[in-house]
Design a protein around this motif. Sequence first.
Motif, mmCIF file in Angstrom:
data_model
loop_
_atom_site.group_PDB
_atom_site.id
_atom_site.type_symbol
_atom_site.label_atom_id
_atom_site.label_comp_id
_atom_site.label_asym_id
_atom_site.label_seq_id
_atom_site.Cartn_x
_atom_site.Cartn_y
_atom_site.Cartn_z
ATOM 1 N N ALA A 107 35.732 17.309 54.654
ATOM 2 C CA ALA A 107 34.684 16.383 53.367
ATOM 3 C C ALA A 107 35.236 14.865 53.777
ATOM 4 O O ALA A 107 34.213 14.217 54.410
ATOM 5 N N THR A 158 35.165 22.278 57.206
ATOM 6 C CA THR A 158 34.528 20.642 57.780
ATOM 7 C C THR A 158 35.499 19.763 56.714
ATOM 8 O O THR A 158 35.876 20.270 55.677
ATOM 9 N N HIS A 164 43.401 16.449 61.164
ATOM 10 C CA HIS A 164 41.812 16.505 61.192
ATOM 11 C C HIS A 164 41.210 15.885 60.133
ATOM 12 O O HIS A 164 41.632 15.836 59.136
ATOM 13 N N GLY A 223 35.392 14.534 58.745
ATOM 14 C CA GLY A 223 34.178 15.116 59.630
ATOM 15 C C GLY A 223 34.890 16.129 60.611
ATOM 16 O O GLY A 223 33.763 16.610 61.915
ATOM 17 N N SER A 224 35.547 15.981 60.724
ATOM 18 C CA SER A 224 36.083 17.934 61.297
ATOM 19 C C SER A 224 35.701 18.821 61.347
ATOM 20 O O SER A 224 35.255 19.146 60.255
ATOM 21 N N PHE A 225 35.436 19.120 62.149
ATOM 22 C CA PHE A 225 35.248 21.334 61.779
ATOM 23 C C PHE A 225 36.066 21.674 62.670
ATOM 24 O O PHE A 225 37.446 21.336 63.872
ATOM 25 N N HIS A 258 35.777 28.910 58.607
ATOM 26 C CA HIS A 258 34.164 27.404 59.058
ATOM 27 C C HIS A 258 35.086 26.847 57.749
ATOM 28 O O HIS A 258 34.419 26.547 57.336
#
Length: 123
Positions: free
Chosen positions: A66, A64, A86, A89-91, A62
């Motif tokens: 940063a 993110t 991406h 802030g994208s996950f 998972h």
Amino acid sequence: MQSLRKAMSITPDAIAWEHEHPDGTRSATLVGVREAGNIFTYAFYIPPNVWDAPHSHPTASHLTVASGTLLLGYGPIMKPGAAVRHPAGSFLHVPAGAVHFDGADEETVIIGTAIGAWSTDYV
């Protein structure tokens, strides 16, 4: 490496990088251990114009973004033009065994959480 029982917070510019790799990427384990059955959180720095060849990992991650913009594509052939951008802030969820390649066109830091044992297996 931080204990799972101790509160912490960190910003991308304050990460204590543990490993610098020949291509300029850097990595650090932020929390936990990368051993079989253990959850851990890691940080990975990608400098501008660096790409990691197609590879997979044995467990899901998972992620993110940063800071910066992660470029991520799937498949056994490196096709930078097919990578999806991406921004910070994208996950993302990268499934176990999914062959992918990644890179950046600006300084980029990603934070990921996975379960060990962890390895990077190149195609």
